[in-house]
Scaffold this motif. Sequence first.
Motif, mmCIF file in Angstrom:
data_model
loop_
_atom_site.group_PDB
_atom_site.id
_atom_site.type_symbol
_atom_site.label_atom_id
_atom_site.label_comp_id
_atom_site.label_asym_id
_atom_site.label_seq_id
_atom_site.Cartn_x
_atom_site.Cartn_y
_atom_site.Cartn_z
ATOM 1 N N CYS A 35 48.889 -0.566 -0.712
ATOM 2 C CA CYS A 35 48.446 0.457 -0.434
ATOM 3 C C CYS A 35 47.065 0.542 -0.365
ATOM 4 O O CYS A 35 46.297 0.967 -1.527
ATOM 5 C CB CYS A 35 49.101 1.412 -1.710
ATOM 6 S SG CYS A 35 50.807 1.485 -1.768
ATOM 7 N N ALA A 42 49.767 6.564 0.342
ATOM 8 C CA ALA A 42 51.043 6.105 0.830
ATOM 9 C C ALA A 42 52.248 6.742 0.849
ATOM 10 O O ALA A 42 52.987 6.803 1.530
ATOM 11 C CB ALA A 42 51.017 4.436 0.326
ATOM 12 N N ARG A 46 54.674 7.882 3.553
ATOM 13 C CA ARG A 46 56.111 7.583 3.742
ATOM 14 C C ARG A 46 57.150 8.892 3.586
ATOM 15 O O ARG A 46 58.037 8.892 4.260
ATOM 16 C CB ARG A 46 56.419 6.821 2.308
ATOM 17 C CG ARG A 46 55.909 5.351 2.376
ATOM 18 C CD ARG A 46 56.562 4.378 1.477
ATOM 19 N NE ARG A 46 56.499 4.850 0.266
ATOM 20 C CZ ARG A 46 55.198 4.124 -0.665
ATOM 21 N NH1 ARG A 46 54.540 3.138 -0.044
ATOM 22 N NH2 ARG A 46 55.243 4.571 -1.923
ATOM 23 N N ASN A 64 50.955 1.104 5.267
ATOM 24 C CA ASN A 64 50.682 2.146 4.524
ATOM 25 C C ASN A 64 49.257 2.860 4.853
ATOM 26 O O ASN A 64 48.399 3.738 4.010
ATOM 27 C CB ASN A 64 50.735 1.921 3.011
ATOM 28 C CG ASN A 64 52.273 1.910 2.589
ATOM 29 O OD1 ASN A 64 53.126 2.639 3.214
ATOM 30 N ND2 ASN A 64 52.567 1.110 1.768
#
Length: 464
Positions: A35, A42, A46, A64
């Motif tokens: 990250c 991150a 996601r 990321n």
Amino acid sequence: MNLQQEIRARQGEIVKTLSELIRIPSVRGEPTEGCPYGAHSAEALRWVLELCVGMGFRTKNLGNRVGYAEFGEGEELVGILIHLDVVPVGGVWERDPFSGDVADGRVYGRGAEDDKGPGVAALYCAKTLMDLGVEPKRRVRLIFGTNEETSMDDMDYYVEREGVPDYAFAPDGLYPIINCEKGMAKIAFAREGGSPGAVVAFEGGTAVNIVPESARAILDGSRIDAAAVAQAARSYQGAAALEAETGADGRLTVTARGRAAHAAYAPDGVNAIGALALFLREQLKEQAGPLVSFLAACFGMQTDGAAARVRCEDEVSGPLTLNVGLAQAGETGQSAHIDIRYPVSRTAQELADTLAPLAARWGFSTAVTHDMPPLLVPEDSRIVRELSAVYEQVTGRPAFCRPRGVGTYCRKMAGRAVTFGAHLEDTPHTNYHEPNEFIEIENLMGHAEICIEAIYRLATMPAV
Ligand SMILES: [Zn+2]
């Protein structure tokens, strides 16, 4: 098919998703395993990509740092440039900055306007077109970065791997269209050794891109008429406020208080470093020392660069703005840092070459420490023409292009992207980058109405 009605029907989902996304505090943090911009950035990426998978988009997460969600087929690509990171909270908030509270027709929280709100709206615009069975002539890709506010190296990473879209826009500014972003340079001046003269120490500013709110100088009382200087400070009348305090060691501390502002809007602030330098030069004369003399002579409180001989403007960019953001003098050295937002017709090196001989008069070296060259997308380019038509069709207002002194991902897109929205004309400031950020739901939906038409048009327009 009325796209505006279709997107209006999604208001509840848009508000709910935005509120949830605000709860992820995606301020840049310490890098952790996998990250690079910290765990929260991150997590935001996601979370959004997972949502996009559920909506039926093809998605990809690039380390990321940046990710995308895509639908449609074709060689060409339409990009919508969004950032999921937010600036730090700062200041005093009336609500938890990461609450995502919905009240009074608003969504509150850091990122509500910049840039989570506009980004979530754009996502639902794309989803709505997909659900309506629109068959695009090219792929439509929402590109989500997570390091826009710090360095934009996330988008360098993206472009290295994925190239640039054929047509793109960033809903990360103001309507109608921003086709010009001024160059942004940081220039440092330095001189070694202690300060000859009465200024023992000088300290001002917190960051080069902020107009300094305060500055302070410590003066050697044995070399000046300290009582007279203190009296002059107390009776000083100017845009900044001055205070003076005599210490037991005979030293006099003079503090200036101005008003902070973003360097791109330097004329809105009051530069405490400049105010203090002007005051001290006036009071101390030949005892002012090199830093104060240099700052007072070349910059003072000016924001147009006139005294430093870099004042300039051109028709597309408007005038140069200059901010002395940091200044420091002590026993081992003296330095000053300036932020310059310059027109497209200039380069940072030209400006530095003009400043260097001036700075040298007071013994300072000059160096460009950072430069983001300007962006200009021609008004007759296809992306500008198509988005102008969209804007006029949906709002009934005339479209026009304007410049701005701040940067967006558009700079990374090789002249194929402009800023389009999301802030509507003639609507109130939403405190972005400040405490108590919010977005009016009505204005968010106003943006969505324009944005859905823009995606539709760019996706379905004939190839050239
Ligand atoms: Zn932004």
